[in-house]
Design a protein around this motif. Structure first.
Motif, PDB file in Angstrom:
ATOM      1  N   GLU A  43      67.820  62.205 -41.324  1.00 47.42           N
ATOM      2  CA  GLU A  43      66.536  61.574 -41.836  1.00 47.42           C
ATOM      3  C   GLU A  43      65.658  62.579 -41.627  1.00 47.42           C
ATOM      4  N   ALA A  44      65.086  63.261 -42.683  1.00 46.79           N
ATOM      5  CA  ALA A  44      64.328  64.506 -42.682  1.00 46.79           C
ATOM      6  C   ALA A  44      62.909  63.885 -42.001  1.00 46.79           C
ATOM      7  N   PRO A  45      62.057  64.996 -41.221  1.00 43.20           N
ATOM      8  CA  PRO A  45      60.901  64.543 -40.654  1.00 43.20           C
ATOM      9  C   PRO A  45      59.873  64.174 -41.949  1.00 43.20           C
ATOM     10  N   SER A  46      59.143  63.146 -41.433  1.00 44.82           N
ATOM     11  CA  SER A  46      57.889  63.114 -42.461  1.00 44.82           C
ATOM     12  C   SER A  46      56.511  63.228 -41.797  1.00 44.82           C
ATOM     13  N   PHE A  47      55.940  63.940 -42.299  1.00 41.93           N
ATOM     14  CA  PHE A  47      54.461  64.457 -41.995  1.00 41.93           C
ATOM     15  C   PHE A  47      53.259  63.751 -42.541  1.00 41.93           C
ATOM     16  N   ARG A  48      52.046  63.493 -42.006  1.00 42.91           N
ATOM     17  CA  ARG A  48      51.129  63.018 -42.651  1.00 42.91           C
ATOM     18  C   ARG A  48      50.465  64.104 -43.366  1.00 42.91           C
ATOM     19  N   HIS A  49      50.634  65.311 -42.533  1.00 42.12           N
ATOM     20  CA  HIS A  49      49.642  66.419 -43.098  1.00 42.12           C
ATOM     21  C   HIS A  49      50.816  67.599 -43.223  1.00 42.12           C
ATOM     22  N   THR A  50      50.685  68.529 -44.078  1.00 43.58           N
ATOM     23  CA  THR A  50      51.599  69.536 -43.926  1.00 43.58           C
ATOM     24  C   THR A  50      51.752  70.316 -42.578  1.00 43.58           C
ATOM     25  N   PRO A  51      52.927  70.866 -42.273  1.00 43.27           N
ATOM     26  CA  PRO A  51      52.733  71.492 -40.794  1.00 43.27           C
ATOM     27  C   PRO A  51      51.960  72.659 -40.687  1.00 43.27           C
ATOM     28  N   ALA A  52      51.611  73.436 -41.957  1.00 47.76           N
ATOM     29  CA  ALA A  52      50.841  74.485 -41.998  1.00 47.76           C
ATOM     30  C   ALA A  52      49.222  74.363 -42.182  1.00 47.76           C
ATOM     31  N   ASP A  53      48.889  73.056 -41.933  1.00 48.31           N
ATOM     32  CA  ASP A  53      47.652  72.302 -42.305  1.00 48.31           C
ATOM     33  C   ASP A  53      46.577  73.191 -41.302  1.00 48.31           C
ATOM     34  N   PRO A  54      45.616  73.940 -41.710  1.00 52.80           N
ATOM     35  CA  PRO A  54      44.651  74.542 -40.726  1.00 52.80           C
ATOM     36  C   PRO A  54      44.283  73.346 -39.529  1.00 52.80           C
ATOM     37  N   ALA A  55      43.842  72.129 -40.241  1.00 52.85           N
ATOM     38  CA  ALA A  55      43.340  71.507 -39.159  1.00 52.85           C
ATOM     39  C   ALA A  55      44.252  71.026 -38.270  1.00 52.85           C
ATOM     40  N   VAL A  56      45.454  70.824 -38.688  1.00 52.91           N
ATOM     41  CA  VAL A  56      46.687  70.342 -37.772  1.00 52.91           C
ATOM     42  C   VAL A  56      46.717  71.551 -36.652  1.00 52.91           C
ATOM     43  N   LEU A  57      46.821  72.856 -37.138  1.00 54.99           N
ATOM     44  CA  LEU A  57      46.880  74.010 -36.230  1.00 54.99           C
ATOM     45  C   LEU A  57      45.745  74.155 -35.355  1.00 54.99           C
ATOM     46  N   ARG A  58      44.726  73.916 -35.703  1.00 50.80           N
ATOM     47  CA  ARG A  58      43.506  74.227 -34.899  1.00 50.80           C
ATOM     48  C   ARG A  58      43.500  72.961 -33.850  1.00 50.80           C
ATOM     49  N   HIS A  59      43.966  72.025 -34.158  1.00 50.57           N
ATOM     50  CA  HIS A  59      44.074  70.662 -33.196  1.00 50.57           C
ATOM     51  C   HIS A  59      45.153  71.047 -31.949  1.00 50.57           C
ATOM     52  N   VAL A  60      46.264  71.691 -32.473  1.00 50.98           N
ATOM     53  CA  VAL A  60      47.277  72.066 -31.641  1.00 50.98           C
ATOM     54  C   VAL A  60      46.752  73.028 -30.693  1.00 50.98           C
ATOM     55  N   ARG A  61      46.122  74.252 -31.202  1.00 53.84           N
ATOM     56  CA  ARG A  61      45.598  75.293 -30.320  1.00 53.84           C
ATOM     57  C   ARG A  61      44.759  74.619 -29.556  1.00 53.84           C
TER      58      ARG A  61
END
Length: 125
Positions: A100-118
Protein backbone atom coordinates in the motif's frame (compact mmCIF):
# COMPACT_ATOMS: atom_id res chain seq x y z
CA UNK A 1 29.80 -8.55 16.40
CA UNK A 2 27.00 -10.12 14.38
CA UNK A 3 25.15 -12.86 16.15
CA UNK A 4 23.30 -15.50 14.22
CA UNK A 5 19.68 -16.12 15.06
CA UNK A 6 18.55 -19.69 15.52
CA UNK A 7 16.67 -19.72 12.20
CA UNK A 8 19.50 -18.12 10.19
CA UNK A 9 21.18 -21.47 9.65
CA UNK A 10 24.16 -21.33 7.29
CA UNK A 11 23.38 -17.76 6.12
CA UNK A 12 25.16 -16.01 9.00
CA UNK A 13 28.29 -16.84 10.93
CA UNK A 14 29.10 -15.15 14.25
CA UNK A 15 32.64 -14.21 13.19
CA UNK A 16 32.39 -13.96 9.41
CA UNK A 17 29.01 -12.21 9.21
CA UNK A 18 26.78 -12.72 6.18
CA UNK A 19 28.02 -15.68 4.14
CA UNK A 20 25.77 -14.97 1.15
CA UNK A 21 26.27 -11.79 -0.85
CA UNK A 22 23.14 -9.59 -0.75
CA UNK A 23 22.57 -9.65 -4.51
CA UNK A 24 22.61 -13.44 -4.47
CA UNK A 25 19.36 -13.15 -2.53
CA UNK A 26 17.77 -11.34 -5.48
CA UNK A 27 19.41 -13.55 -8.12
CA UNK A 28 21.46 -10.57 -9.26
CA UNK A 29 18.39 -8.44 -9.94
CA UNK A 30 18.73 -4.83 -8.88
CA UNK A 31 15.31 -3.47 -9.81
CA UNK A 32 11.98 -4.54 -8.34
CA UNK A 33 9.11 -5.24 -10.72
CA UNK A 34 6.60 -3.61 -8.38
CA UNK A 35 6.57 0.16 -7.80
CA UNK A 36 7.76 0.44 -4.20
CA UNK A 37 8.62 3.50 -2.15
CA UNK A 38 10.63 3.37 1.08
CA UNK A 39 7.44 4.32 2.92
CA UNK A 40 5.26 1.73 1.17
CA UNK A 41 3.51 -0.41 3.79
CA UNK A 42 3.53 -4.14 3.17
CA UNK A 43 1.42 -6.73 4.93
CA UNK A 44 1.37 -10.51 4.60
CA UNK A 45 -1.84 -11.74 2.98
CA UNK A 46 -1.79 -15.07 4.79
CA UNK A 47 -1.91 -17.07 1.55
CA UNK A 48 0.26 -20.19 1.64
CA UNK A 49 3.55 -19.95 -0.24
CA UNK A 50 3.89 -22.09 -3.33
CA UNK A 51 7.30 -23.36 -4.26
CA UNK A 52 10.32 -22.75 -2.07
CA UNK A 53 10.84 -19.11 -1.17
CA UNK A 54 14.34 -18.20 -0.03
CA UNK A 55 15.17 -17.60 3.63
CA UNK A 56 14.92 -13.80 3.25
CA UNK A 57 11.53 -14.16 1.59
CA UNK A 58 10.33 -16.28 4.51
CA UNK A 59 11.72 -13.82 7.06
CA UNK A 60 10.07 -10.93 5.21
CA UNK A 61 6.72 -12.71 5.38
CA UNK A 62 7.10 -13.24 9.13
CA UNK A 63 8.05 -9.61 9.69
CA UNK A 64 5.11 -8.41 7.60
CA UNK A 65 2.45 -10.15 9.69
CA UNK A 66 1.65 -6.61 10.81
CA UNK A 67 2.08 -3.63 8.45
CA UNK A 68 5.69 -2.57 8.04
CA UNK A 69 7.39 -0.13 5.69
CA UNK A 70 9.82 -1.29 3.03
CA UNK A 71 12.59 0.71 4.74
CA UNK A 72 11.96 -0.94 8.11
CA UNK A 73 11.74 -4.36 6.50
CA UNK A 74 15.12 -3.81 4.80
CA UNK A 75 16.66 -2.80 8.12
CA UNK A 76 15.24 -5.79 9.97
CA UNK A 77 16.37 -8.17 7.21
CA UNK A 78 19.84 -6.60 7.22
CA UNK A 79 19.69 -6.12 3.45
CA UNK A 80 20.40 -3.12 1.23
CA UNK A 81 17.15 -1.36 0.36
CA UNK A 82 17.48 -2.26 -3.34
CA UNK A 83 17.72 -5.97 -2.53
CA UNK A 84 14.86 -5.76 -0.02
CA UNK A 85 12.69 -4.09 -2.68
CA UNK A 86 13.34 -7.00 -5.03
CA UNK A 87 12.42 -9.50 -2.29
CA UNK A 88 9.24 -7.56 -1.45
CA UNK A 89 8.41 -7.24 -5.14
CA UNK A 90 8.71 -11.02 -5.57
CA UNK A 91 6.30 -11.54 -2.68
CA UNK A 92 3.84 -8.93 -3.99
CA UNK A 93 3.83 -10.61 -7.43
CA UNK A 94 3.05 -14.00 -5.93
CA UNK A 95 0.22 -12.56 -3.84
CA UNK A 96 1.94 -13.22 -0.50
CA UNK A 97 2.33 -9.53 0.38
CA UNK A 98 -0.02 -6.63 -0.12
CA UNK A 99 1.69 -3.29 -0.81
CA UNK A 100 0.00 0.00 0.00
CA UNK A 101 1.58 3.23 -1.20
CA UNK A 102 2.03 5.93 1.43
CA UNK A 103 -0.56 8.66 1.54
CA UNK A 104 0.31 12.19 2.47
CA UNK A 105 -1.99 15.03 3.43
CA UNK A 106 0.63 17.35 1.96
CA UNK A 107 3.11 16.74 -0.78
CA UNK A 108 6.44 15.59 0.71
CA UNK A 109 8.20 18.64 -0.81
CA UNK A 110 5.66 21.13 0.58
CA UNK A 111 7.78 24.03 1.91
CA UNK A 112 5.64 24.28 5.05
CA UNK A 113 6.23 20.61 5.84
CA UNK A 114 9.96 20.94 5.19
CA UNK A 115 10.20 24.01 7.46
CA UNK A 116 8.33 22.16 10.19
CA UNK A 117 10.70 19.17 9.93
CA UNK A 118 13.73 21.50 9.97
CA UNK A 119 12.45 23.34 13.02
CA UNK A 120 11.70 20.10 14.88
CA UNK A 121 15.14 18.71 14.08
CA UNK A 122 16.81 21.90 15.31
CA UNK A 123 14.74 21.81 18.48
CA UNK A 124 15.67 18.18 19.21
CA UNK A 125 19.34 18.43 18.32
Amino acid sequence: MITAAADDGPWLDEQAGRLVRPYTVSNGRTRPTADLDLLTHVTATGHPATGHPGPEHGRALKLARTPVTVAELAARLGLPVGVAKVVVSDLVETGLLLAEAPSFRHTPADPAVLRHVRNELRRRL
